[in-house]
Motif scaffolding. Structure first.
Motif, short mmCIF file in Angstrom:
data_model
loop_
_atom_site.label_atom_id
_atom_site.label_comp_id
_atom_site.label_asym_id
_atom_site.label_seq_id
_atom_site.Cartn_x
_atom_site.Cartn_y
_atom_site.Cartn_z
N THR A 168 0.84 -1.20 0.00
CA THR A 168 0.00 0.00 0.00
C THR A 168 0.87 1.25 0.00
O THR A 168 1.84 1.34 0.75
N ARG A 185 -9.29 5.70 0.58
CA ARG A 185 -8.67 4.42 0.21
C ARG A 185 -9.08 4.08 -1.22
O ARG A 185 -10.24 3.78 -1.48
N ARG A 239 -2.68 -1.93 -6.86
CA ARG A 239 -2.37 -1.85 -5.43
C ARG A 239 -3.23 -0.77 -4.78
O ARG A 239 -3.77 0.10 -5.46
N GLU A 240 -3.33 -0.87 -3.46
CA GLU A 240 -4.12 0.10 -2.70
C GLU A 240 -3.32 1.39 -2.51
O GLU A 240 -2.12 1.37 -2.26
#
Length: 575
Positions: A525, A563, A551-552
């Motif tokens: 992340t 997010r 990906r975050e």
């Protein structure tokens, strides 16, 4: 010396009452000045200040230790400064103040808003007496300058201290953290660790405060490891700092682990910090669960407990529940909601589109609405396309701060969206006439334990070429997926190419590109902090980038956490 506190003594436990020791000393023929000096200190610790002054007045020849003990006893009041002046004017004075005398006086000056000039005079005296570079005096002086928002002067004093101990380092770490010099605070903490001077709860909690404000996850973990090695991890203040740090870094799982491990020793402050961590994520169910557990543990919820609940409900968009909790706070818990509580309620209503209800609460609450209230209503008026309401809220925000660039930009965007071009031109003219400049965006990202800061259009980083190349690649891939730039937050009359480049080089995009070129493990992340509200174009592009890089991406802006994952954001595009 004719000084009198007119203060009544408080009853004390007879086993520790210094009056008993004093009585024995009077009966003893061996009582000397050192015993009386210690008694002055003991009287102050026992909240018997009038006795300490009375005793001092009966010492035949008080020395510097006697005077320092009396000054220290009254260090929480302006009287200590008067005592010091009386010492200097004493006809039989044959000694000079030592570093402990000055340290106590600097502590007093730091606690008094009007004592800055007195503190400067003391600093001058410490230079003349060559005491400024002694650890005891120097650390107090660092604290003094930090409390008066002068961190650069505090750092100059710190650098002049010859043999720095853990107290000196602690004063500088906390001083930088209190003055929002967060990276500097963590740098001093790193120097302390490499200097092998030990550590204290004060140092660790100060470093954690800086890491929390930076949302620096890796720094939190480094400090956590240091606390474990130093045996400070079970300290309630350090534990609370770790919960706050991990929570603000968005790692609520780590915050909860610390919380559970220290549950038996934590106080309500730690519980509130844990609830606040979940609240920032909009996890209202866990916040409410913790609120009820807090009560079951015998703690009384306070205004911060309710602020966590209302923040969670606001971020989750639950206006009705927010109203119920405001009422419950007043009726069941007999607590009066503060301005921040009402701001959460107003924001929740604005998010739900209940703009008239939100405005009615803002006008009826027992507080003068501040800029945060009108900015929230302005933002949600814009989101819901209510041009008249946005114009009204923008005027109220500008009345409070005529140089708030966001007010002009948002109002102009809303008006342009409904084709009211004459009013758009008027807003732009007022902005130009008042020379209002858009506040510079600043973002930071932590990579391998180091915090990297970026400005909009920044070209100062050592990997600038790699960053801009990577960013161009990302934006081209996003456009292939369907990304369309969002122009409406730009007021510049420039061509599409110039607009596109201006949007590409926002600080959060540069931070993101650096995170990708710096070798972050695949799938890890990326966490970015922004000093302002993330703009609509960056928000839109980050949704696409999360698909491109698989990906975050977590962004903490001035309003909330975002997010981004698989092309969507947890805020629901309302922020």
């Amino acid at each position: 010396m004719a000084l009198d506190l007119n203060q009544q003594p408080q009853p004390q436990n007879t086993s520790t009452d210094p009056r008993i020791v004093h009585a024995r000393a009077l009966k003893s023929s061996q009582a000397d000045r050192s015993i009386y000096n210690n008694l002055i200190t003991n009287y102050s610790k026992s909240n018997l200040l009038s006795y300490s002054l009375r005793l001092f007045n009966h010492i035949p020849s008080p020395n510097i230790v006697s005077w320092t003990a009396l000054i220290s006893a009254h260090s929480n009041s302006p009287l200590s400064l008067n005592i010091f002046l009386s010492m200097l004017r004493h006809p039989t004075l044959s000694f000079l103040p030592n570093q402990r005398t000055l340290a106590s006086l600097f502590k007093t000056c730091a606690s008094l808003s009007h004592a800055f000039l007195f503190g400067l005079s003391l600093h001058s005296l410490s230079l003349k007496l060559s005491l400024h570079d002694k650890p005891f005096c120097g650390s107090a002086l660092v604290h003094f300058y930090s409390r008066f928002r002068s961190p650069d002067n505090a750092k100059k004093v710190f650098d002049e201290i010859r043999e720095r101990d853990v107290v000196c380092y602690g004063a500088m770490i906390v001083g930088f953290a209190q003055n929002s010099r967060l990276v500097d605070s963590l740098s001093v903490f790193a120097d302390m660790r490499s200097s092998d001077v030990g550590s204290t709860m004060y140092c660790v909690s100060g470093a954690l405060r800086a890491a929390a404000e930076l949302a620096a996850m890796e720094q939190c973990r480094v400090i956590h490891g240091h606390a474990v090695v130093s045996g400070l991890d079970r300290n309630v203040i350090v534990g609370t700092g770790l919960i706050d740090g991990y929570g603000k870094a968005g790692i609520v799982s780590d915050a909860r682990r610390v919380f559970d491990e220290n549950l038996s020793v934590l106080n309500s402050i730690a519980w509130n910090a844990m609830m606040a961590g979940y609240a920032q994520q909009g996890d209202q169910s866990t916040v409410l669960e913790l609120f009820h557990l807090l009560e079951m543990r015998g703690f009384a919820p306070d205004e911060y407990s309710f602020l966590a609940v209302l923040t969670a409900l606001c971020n989750a968009g639950l206006a009705g529940e927010s109203e119920k909790w405001i009422e419950r706070m007043k009726v069941r818990y007999k607590l009066e909601p503060g301005l921040e509580h009402y701001t959460c309620l107003i924001s929740a209503m604005g998010r739900a589109g209940r703009l008239e209800d939100a405005e009615r609460i803002a006008m009826a609450m027992p507080f003068e609405p501040d800029a945060a209230v009108w900015r929230a209503l302005l933002s949600f008026s814009a989101i819901h396309g209510k041009a008249d309401m946005a114009s009204k809220m923008g005027k109220r925000l500008i009345d409070i701060n005529p140089y708030d660039d966001s007010a002009y930009v948002i109002v102009a965007n809303v008006l342009s969206g409904v084709g009211r071009w004459d009013e758009v031109a008027e807003v732009r003219k007022v902005m130009k006439d008042r020379r209002v400049r858009k506040e510079g965006g600043r973002s930071w990202i932590e990579v391998k334990g180091k915090v990297h800061v970026f400005l909009a259009g920044d070209r100062m980083h050592e990997r600038t070429e790699d960053i801009y190349t990577k960013l161009a690649e990302l934006m081209e891939e996003c456009e292939r997926l369907g990304y369309v730039p969002v122009w409406d937050e730009m007021l510049h009359n420039v061509g599409d190419r110039e607009k596109r480049e201006a949007l590409w080089y926002h600080s959060e995009k540069l931070a993101l590109a650096f995170g990708l070129v710096s070798g972050a493990p695949r799938g890890k992340t990326l966490r970015i902090v922004k000093n302002l509200r993330i703009c609509r174009d960056c928000h839109e592009s980050f949704k696409y980038i999360s698909r491109v890089v698989e990906r975050e991406i977590v962004v903490r802006d001035v309003n909330r956490y975002h997010r981004f994952l698989n092309g969507s954001c947890t805020c629901g595009d309302l922020w």
